[in-house]
Design a protein around this motif. Structure first.
Motif, PDB file in Angstrom:
ATOM      1  N   PHE A 194      14.489  36.525  33.876  1.00 42.46           N
ATOM      2  CA  PHE A 194      14.144  35.134  33.546  1.00 42.46           C
ATOM      3  C   PHE A 194      12.718  35.062  33.015  1.00 42.46           C
ATOM      4  O   PHE A 194      12.446  34.344  32.046  1.00 42.46           O
ATOM      5  CB  PHE A 194      14.298  34.248  34.778  1.00 42.46           C
ATOM      6  CG  PHE A 194      14.041  32.791  34.508  1.00 42.46           C
ATOM      7  CD1 PHE A 194      14.976  32.020  33.838  1.00 42.46           C
ATOM      8  CD2 PHE A 194      12.864  32.196  34.923  1.00 42.46           C
ATOM      9  CE1 PHE A 194      14.735  30.671  33.584  1.00 42.46           C
ATOM     10  CE2 PHE A 194      12.613  30.850  34.680  1.00 42.46           C
ATOM     11  CZ  PHE A 194      13.553  30.083  34.002  1.00 42.46           C
ATOM     12  N   ASP A 195      11.820  35.823  33.623  1.00 48.47           N
ATOM     13  CA  ASP A 195      10.440  35.849  33.144  1.00 48.47           C
ATOM     14  C   ASP A 195      10.371  36.414  31.726  1.00 48.47           C
ATOM     15  O   ASP A 195       9.664  35.867  30.864  1.00 48.47           O
ATOM     16  CB  ASP A 195       9.580  36.685  34.093  1.00 48.47           C
ATOM     17  CG  ASP A 195       8.137  36.759  33.645  1.00 48.47           C
ATOM     18  OD1 ASP A 195       7.459  35.718  33.643  1.00 48.47           O
ATOM     19  OD2 ASP A 195       7.675  37.863  33.294  1.00 48.47           O
ATOM     20  N   LEU A 196      11.127  37.487  31.460  1.00 48.32           N
ATOM     21  CA  LEU A 196      11.110  38.076  30.126  1.00 48.32           C
ATOM     22  C   LEU A 196      11.686  37.122  29.084  1.00 48.32           C
ATOM     23  O   LEU A 196      11.098  36.909  28.021  1.00 48.32           O
ATOM     24  CB  LEU A 196      11.883  39.392  30.131  1.00 48.32           C
ATOM     25  CG  LEU A 196      11.963  40.132  28.784  1.00 48.32           C
ATOM     26  CD1 LEU A 196      10.573  40.418  28.229  1.00 48.32           C
ATOM     27  CD2 LEU A 196      12.755  41.422  28.935  1.00 48.32           C
ATOM     28  N   TRP A 197      12.849  36.511  29.390  1.00 52.88           N
ATOM     29  CA  TRP A 197      13.443  35.578  28.432  1.00 52.88           C
ATOM     30  C   TRP A 197      12.520  34.379  28.206  1.00 52.88           C
ATOM     31  O   TRP A 197      12.409  33.877  27.083  1.00 52.88           O
ATOM     32  CB  TRP A 197      14.811  35.093  28.898  1.00 52.88           C
ATOM     33  CG  TRP A 197      15.798  36.126  29.326  1.00 52.88           C
ATOM     34  CD1 TRP A 197      16.755  35.982  30.292  1.00 52.88           C
ATOM     35  CD2 TRP A 197      15.993  37.464  28.801  1.00 52.88           C
ATOM     36  NE1 TRP A 197      17.514  37.127  30.425  1.00 52.88           N
ATOM     37  CE2 TRP A 197      17.067  38.051  29.514  1.00 52.88           C
ATOM     38  CE3 TRP A 197      15.358  38.206  27.817  1.00 52.88           C
ATOM     39  CZ2 TRP A 197      17.504  39.348  29.270  1.00 52.88           C
ATOM     40  CZ3 TRP A 197      15.784  39.513  27.568  1.00 52.88           C
ATOM     41  CH2 TRP A 197      16.848  40.068  28.279  1.00 52.88           C
ATOM     42  N   SER A 198      11.854  33.927  29.266  1.00 47.51           N
ATOM     43  CA  SER A 198      10.941  32.785  29.143  1.00 47.51           C
ATOM     44  C   SER A 198       9.773  33.118  28.230  1.00 47.51           C
ATOM     45  O   SER A 198       9.339  32.283  27.417  1.00 47.51           O
ATOM     46  CB  SER A 198      10.411  32.378  30.519  1.00 47.51           C
ATOM     47  OG  SER A 198      11.463  31.998  31.387  1.00 47.51           O
ATOM     48  N   ARG A 199       9.254  34.326  28.350  1.00 49.38           N
ATOM     49  CA  ARG A 199       8.126  34.741  27.517  1.00 49.38           C
ATOM     50  C   ARG A 199       8.544  34.887  26.052  1.00 49.38           C
ATOM     51  O   ARG A 199       7.782  34.562  25.143  1.00 49.38           O
ATOM     52  CB  ARG A 199       7.549  36.061  28.032  1.00 49.38           C
ATOM     53  CG  ARG A 199       6.821  35.951  29.364  1.00 49.38           C
ATOM     54  CD  ARG A 199       6.501  37.338  29.910  1.00 49.38           C
ATOM     55  NE  ARG A 199       5.820  37.284  31.192  1.00 49.38           N
ATOM     56  CZ  ARG A 199       4.499  37.250  31.340  1.00 49.38           C
ATOM     57  NH1 ARG A 199       3.724  37.258  30.272  1.00 49.38           N
ATOM     58  NH2 ARG A 199       3.961  37.207  32.539  1.00 49.38           N
ATOM     59  N   LEU A 200       9.737  35.389  25.850  1.00 45.46           N
ATOM     60  CA  LEU A 200      10.217  35.605  24.489  1.00 45.46           C
ATOM     61  C   LEU A 200      10.550  34.299  23.783  1.00 45.46           C
ATOM     62  O   LEU A 200      10.212  34.092  22.619  1.00 45.46           O
ATOM     63  CB  LEU A 200      11.447  36.513  24.504  1.00 45.46           C
ATOM     64  CG  LEU A 200      11.207  37.990  24.791  1.00 45.46           C
ATOM     65  CD1 LEU A 200      12.507  38.699  25.113  1.00 45.46           C
ATOM     66  CD2 LEU A 200      10.512  38.649  23.608  1.00 45.46           C
TER      67      LEU A 200
END
Length: 274
Positions: free
Chosen positions: A191-197
């Motif tokens: 979720f953190d990675l998708w949010s950053r992307l």
């Protein structure tokens, strides 16, 4: 992989090819360790007819040293309940050996209340079924690891990401704490990675293809749950980076932002379904 994606990847790590079914059948004496994967379609190994679709279990060997085998038993459509009820857990427990590891990652299909063959309730039957995996591995002196379900690609119309797995990740976190089982919180990490992307770049990770872009998907595809090679590799990187009890982690690979898509191997048939 672009510069922005590499930067986001390094931030997501926080400093921190699939073998066919049966890879753990080595003799106990002098053998290498095996990491078994019990999970669903997000982790599964896909075939040549599915390229570029891939699961994170298929990509996991890219982040482990060559002496560690991966036996990816993840099955498309499986829940913690159906995987066990179909005898798939029994197959793992017949092959697993002392010192091996078992990654257990379910939730996507446990949520399907309309399907009694797969549905589990987060705080009761979901935890009950997960205990079968933990107890079975430990009875064989192997090391279970719980992996919360990887997040889907979910954004509001305004581009704000939101969670999609309800109480299942919390139920797994609770069970891990109560049974003192190592946990990889892939829900939070992804979720953190998708949010950053953000909404558009994440399409390069999930199975989003334009018409004519792939011979296997001539009409195109817009899949917010499953991955293409980029996504499978980066989710596997998260698993390896945060799986502190996994044997043979290759830290050079984990911190190498240039892992190419062609490290993946697509066998002629899906091994878990063969």
């Amino acid at each position: 992989m672009g510069i922005g994606r590499r930067t986001l990847l390094g931030a997501a790590l926080g400093g921190a090819v699939s073998a066919a079914w049966g890879a753990g059948d080595a003799s106990a004496a002098g053998r290498h360790r095996t990491v078994f994967v019990a999970g669903d379609s997000t982790a599964a190994t896909y075939a040549t007819a599915d390229v570029p679709r891939a699961g994170w279990g298929q990509a996991l060997p890219a982040f482990l040293r060559p002496g560690v085998a991966v036996s990816n038993a993840a099955l498309s459509g499986a829940s913690s309940k159906s995987f066990a009820d179909l005898g798939r857990l029994d197959l793992i427990l017949a092959a697993i050996r002392p010192g091996d590891s078992l990654l257990v990652s379910f939730g996507h299909n446990d949520e399907k209340s309309e399907d009694p063959a797969r549905y589990t309730e987060p705080w009761t039957t979901f935890q009950d079924y997960l205990r079968l995996y933990l107890d079975g591995a430990r009875a064989r002196h192997a090391h279970p690891v719980l992996v919360t379900p990887v997040e889907r690609r979910r954004f509001t119309a305004d581009g704000v990401p939101y969670l999609s797995h309800g109480e299942y990740p919390d139920a797994m976190r609770d069970l891990a704490a109560r049974t003192r089982t190592p946990l990889i919180d892939l829900t939070a990490l992804s979720f953190d990675l998708w949010s950053r992307l953000g909404p558009e770049p994440t399409k390069d990770y999930f199975l989003w293809l334009d018409p004519g872009e792939s011979v296997n998907y001539p009409a195109g595809v817009a899949d917010n749950t499953h991955f293409q090679a980029h996504g499978a590799i980066e989710v596997a990187r998260l698993v390896a980076a945060h799986g502190r009890t996994l044997p043979g982690r290759d830290f050079a690979a984990i911190h190498n932002a240039h892992i190419p898509d062609d490290v993946l191997v697509w066998p002629p048939t899906r091994p878990a379904e063969s």
